[in-house]
Design a protein around this motif. Structure first.
Motif, mmCIF file in Angstrom:
data_model
loop_
_atom_site.group_PDB
_atom_site.id
_atom_site.type_symbol
_atom_site.label_atom_id
_atom_site.label_comp_id
_atom_site.label_asym_id
_atom_site.label_seq_id
_atom_site.Cartn_x
_atom_site.Cartn_y
_atom_site.Cartn_z
ATOM 1 N N GLN A 48 0.821 -1.205 0.000
ATOM 2 C CA GLN A 48 0.000 0.000 0.000
ATOM 3 C C GLN A 48 0.859 1.262 0.000
ATOM 4 O OE1 GLN A 48 -2.657 -0.436 3.347
ATOM 5 N NE2 GLN A 48 -3.826 -2.084 2.374
ATOM 6 N N GLN A 49 2.020 1.183 0.613
ATOM 7 C CA GLN A 49 2.946 2.321 0.642
ATOM 8 C C GLN A 49 3.829 2.358 -0.604
ATOM 9 O OE1 GLN A 49 3.441 4.705 2.984
ATOM 10 N NE2 GLN A 49 2.621 3.975 4.910
ATOM 11 N N GLN A 50 3.637 1.381 -1.516
ATOM 12 C CA GLN A 50 4.457 1.277 -2.727
ATOM 13 C C GLN A 50 5.947 1.253 -2.380
ATOM 14 O OE1 GLN A 50 2.933 4.557 -5.170
ATOM 15 N NE2 GLN A 50 1.526 3.123 -6.156
ATOM 16 N N ALA A 51 6.265 0.500 -1.361
ATOM 17 C CA ALA A 51 7.647 0.404 -0.878
ATOM 18 C C ALA A 51 8.523 -0.316 -1.894
ATOM 19 C CB ALA A 51 7.679 -0.332 0.461
ATOM 20 N N PRO A 52 9.793 0.063 -1.984
ATOM 21 C CA PRO A 52 10.721 -0.629 -2.887
ATOM 22 C C PRO A 52 11.065 -2.017 -2.357
ATOM 23 C CG PRO A 52 11.908 0.996 -1.591
ATOM 24 C CD PRO A 52 10.442 1.184 -1.282
ATOM 25 N N LEU A 53 11.707 -2.818 -3.195
ATOM 26 C CA LEU A 53 12.005 -4.197 -2.852
ATOM 27 C C LEU A 53 12.804 -4.343 -1.557
ATOM 28 C CD1 LEU A 53 11.973 -7.222 -3.470
ATOM 29 C CD2 LEU A 53 13.929 -6.846 -5.003
ATOM 30 N N PRO A 54 13.874 -3.561 -1.311
ATOM 31 C CA PRO A 54 14.603 -3.751 -0.049
ATOM 32 C C PRO A 54 13.714 -3.616 1.185
ATOM 33 C CG PRO A 54 15.909 -2.435 -1.563
ATOM 34 C CD PRO A 54 14.547 -2.555 -2.183
ATOM 35 N N VAL A 55 12.758 -2.694 1.145
ATOM 36 C CA VAL A 55 11.851 -2.515 2.286
ATOM 37 C C VAL A 55 10.962 -3.747 2.445
ATOM 38 C CG1 VAL A 55 9.914 -1.151 3.173
ATOM 39 C CG2 VAL A 55 11.896 -0.003 2.153
ATOM 40 N N ARG A 56 10.477 -4.286 1.354
ATOM 41 C CA ARG A 56 9.591 -5.450 1.435
ATOM 42 C C ARG A 56 10.353 -6.685 1.914
ATOM 43 N NH1 ARG A 56 4.936 -4.647 -3.182
ATOM 44 N NH2 ARG A 56 5.147 -2.395 -3.401
ATOM 45 N N CYS A 107 11.695 -10.309 6.773
ATOM 46 C CA CYS A 107 12.670 -10.889 7.706
ATOM 47 C C CYS A 107 12.674 -10.259 9.092
ATOM 48 C CB CYS A 107 14.079 -10.760 7.112
ATOM 49 S SG CYS A 107 14.330 -11.631 5.553
ATOM 50 N N HIS A 108 11.904 -9.206 9.322
ATOM 51 C CA HIS A 108 12.135 -8.393 10.522
ATOM 52 C C HIS A 108 11.837 -9.122 11.827
ATOM 53 C CE1 HIS A 108 7.772 -7.815 10.573
ATOM 54 N NE2 HIS A 108 7.891 -7.245 11.759
ATOM 55 N N ASP A 109 10.924 -10.086 11.828
ATOM 56 C CA ASP A 109 10.513 -10.742 13.074
ATOM 57 C C ASP A 109 10.857 -12.225 13.105
ATOM 58 O OD1 ASP A 109 9.537 -8.801 14.747
ATOM 59 O OD2 ASP A 109 7.433 -9.083 14.229
ATOM 60 N N LEU A 110 11.793 -12.667 12.302
ATOM 61 C CA LEU A 110 12.080 -14.098 12.222
ATOM 62 C C LEU A 110 12.453 -14.695 13.568
ATOM 63 C CD1 LEU A 110 14.121 -14.311 8.881
ATOM 64 C CD2 LEU A 110 11.681 -14.750 9.245
ATOM 65 N N ASN A 157 13.983 -0.533 18.623
ATOM 66 C CA ASN A 157 14.487 0.750 19.134
ATOM 67 C C ASN A 157 13.846 1.929 18.408
ATOM 68 O OD1 ASN A 157 16.304 -0.399 21.015
ATOM 69 N ND2 ASN A 157 17.758 -0.822 19.362
ATOM 70 N N ILE A 158 13.601 1.773 17.125
ATOM 71 C CA ILE A 158 12.951 2.857 16.379
ATOM 72 C C ILE A 158 11.513 3.016 16.846
ATOM 73 C CG2 ILE A 158 12.106 3.502 14.080
ATOM 74 C CD1 ILE A 158 14.766 2.445 12.977
ATOM 75 N N ALA A 192 10.150 0.858 6.508
ATOM 76 C CA ALA A 192 9.909 -0.529 6.928
ATOM 77 C C ALA A 192 9.315 -0.573 8.332
ATOM 78 C CB ALA A 192 11.210 -1.325 6.873
ATOM 79 N N CYS A 193 9.813 0.284 9.216
ATOM 80 C CA CYS A 193 9.297 0.322 10.585
ATOM 81 C C CYS A 193 7.866 0.841 10.638
ATOM 82 C CB CYS A 193 10.211 1.171 11.465
ATOM 83 S SG CYS A 193 11.827 0.419 11.781
ATOM 84 N N GLU A 194 7.556 1.809 9.803
ATOM 85 C CA GLU A 194 6.182 2.307 9.757
ATOM 86 C C GLU A 194 5.227 1.215 9.276
ATOM 87 O OE1 GLU A 194 3.523 5.669 7.422
ATOM 88 O OE2 GLU A 194 5.584 6.152 8.008
ATOM 89 N N CYS A 195 5.647 0.463 8.264
ATOM 90 C CA CYS A 195 4.811 -0.640 7.784
ATOM 91 C C CYS A 195 4.638 -1.698 8.870
ATOM 92 C CB CYS A 195 5.429 -1.268 6.534
ATOM 93 S SG CYS A 195 5.393 -0.191 5.073
#
Length: 411
Positions: free
Chosen positions: A240-248, A253-256, A306-307, A340-343
């Motif tokens: 929905q935020q049209q984030a680029p690939l690195p963000v997606r 992986c953020h909560d693995l 932390n963010i 990424a953190c906002e998403c």
């Protein structure tokens, strides 16, 4: 010879979508005849040629026969007597097995792809679907693009059989990453994960992701509770935020680390960030993920908590956070980290449209600190007889003063 438009260009036109690149199949020709007609050969595994004027790719009609495991294990036959219907029969899905005569607009649809387009169904063309494991990934990607399409029950059964037979284990990193990355960039990347999980492929390709389902989180922070459901919601926010690939990929992986929390500690996940970073590196190594994606995934895994808590941090602590994120040298990557953190924050039940003040606050702090002339600060420190680490301390102090009004010290 006769050239037909096939595949995605025909499918998308029938769906009323913008036309993309056209793929062509040529019936009744040979490599020698194509060269004689001015086409340039470019294919290695089978005969493909560039049109002399449009430079569009034209492939000779061909059949294929399974000769080994994996997607490389095929023998192709291209000959003038291969029919259009035989060529279409080797394709993956019925909606991709429709050909169009560019002159008359006549459609050749031997597998009722138009009916499946109307019914919004992803269905395999033939049992040969099981012979190429890439097709499983492609179907999952198409599910992410055409997210209102369902998978035909008989196709879902074939996909499970492919997993059980070990065909998915024969996939090479380059093809896995190619399809995963394309699926992450579709309108509903969460659908790709759902389809892969339903057939068991997610557990084979991304076990670190698959184990998130069934792992609870604190309901006061995560009303959706299930960590896997949260991941799907985060990926939907990225789209929905049209984030680029690195963000997606970072979102993936953020909560693995939460998948490795002992059940006795549920629903808390203490220090999951560090574990997530280790697992993200393992996934990146396994599928040879590009550097920009793997680096953002690493810093997002380590620092997203932390963010999220940064509203409680004063200027000095914010400065240390920016240090750890290498924001001074990599401000563009830091911007992606904040997205990424906002998403992540919005990928929670009931929080989909919530404000995320941490993002503008930290970005403003970085811009204020970057406005400091660090060379001038260093020269002043040297003039006062300082050297080595003392100069670095002066630079940090100057940056801290710059962001003090944005991030005042907490008492």
């Amino acid at each position: 010879m006769k050239a037909w438009v096939v595949g995605g260009a025909v499918r998308d036109r029938l769906l009323g979508l913008p036309a993309g690149d056209r793929d062509w199949v040529v019936v009744g020709s040979s490599p020698e005849a194509m060269v004689a007609a001015g086409y340039t050969p470019v294919g290695r595994d089978f005969p493909v040629f560039l049109h002399p004027d449009t430079r569009e790719e034209h492939a000779l009609a061909r059949t294929e026969r399974k000769s080994g495991r994996g997607y490389h294990g095929f023998v192709f036959q291209a000959a003038p007597d291969v029919t259009l219907e035989e060529d279409l029969a080797r394709r993956d899905l019925t909606i991709n097995a429709i050909a169009e005569d560019p002159d008359s607009g006549t459609l050749v649809d031997p597998f009722d792809g138009r009916a499946d387009l109307r019914a919004r169904v992803l269905r395999h063309v033939s049992e040969a679907f099981v012979e190429d494991p890439v097709r499983l990934l492609r179907l999952a990607r198409f599910a992410a693009r055409f997210h209102d399409f369902s998978v035909a029950p008989e196709t879902a059964a074939l996909m499970r059989r492919m997993v059980d037979d070990g065909e998915v284990d024969a996939l090479v990193p380059e093809r896995v990453w190619q399809e995963l990355s394309r699926g992450l960039m579709e309108a509903r990347p969460d659908r790709m994960l759902e389809v892969l999980r339903d057939c068991g492929a997610l557990a084979r390709l991304l076990p670190e992701v698959d184990r998130l389902w069934g792992v609870p989180q604190r309901a006061d922070y995560h009303p959706e509770v299930d960590t896997g459901v949260h991941l799907l919601m985060v990926l939907r926010q990225c789209a929905q935020q049209q984030a680029p690939l690195p963000v997606r990929y970072a979102a993936l992986c953020h909560d693995l680390g939460k998948g490795t929390t002992p059940p006795s500690e549920w629903p808390r996940h203490i220090a999951h960030e560090a574990r997530s970073a280790v697992l993200a590196r393992q996934v990146s190594d396994r599928w040879r993920v590009p550097t920009d994606c793997r680096e953002l995934a690493d810093v997002t895994a380590r620092e997203h908590g932390n963010i999220h808590r940064s509203a409680e941090l004063g200027a000095a602590a914010v400065g240390r956070l920016l240090d750890r994120c290498d924001a001074w040298r990599r401000p563009e990557r830091f911007a992606q980290l904040l997205l990424a953190c906002e998403c992540d924050a919005r990928g929670r039940l009931g929080h989909e449209h919530a404000d995320y003040p941490q993002r503008p606050r930290l970005w403003a702090a970085l811009q204020a600190a970057l406005a400091i002339d660090t060379a001038q600060v260093a020269e002043s420190a040297i003039a006062q007889g300082l050297s080595g680490p003392k100069i670095g301390e002066r630079v940090r102090e100057a940056r801290c003063r710059a962001i003090e009004s944005l991030c005042p010290a907490r008492t």
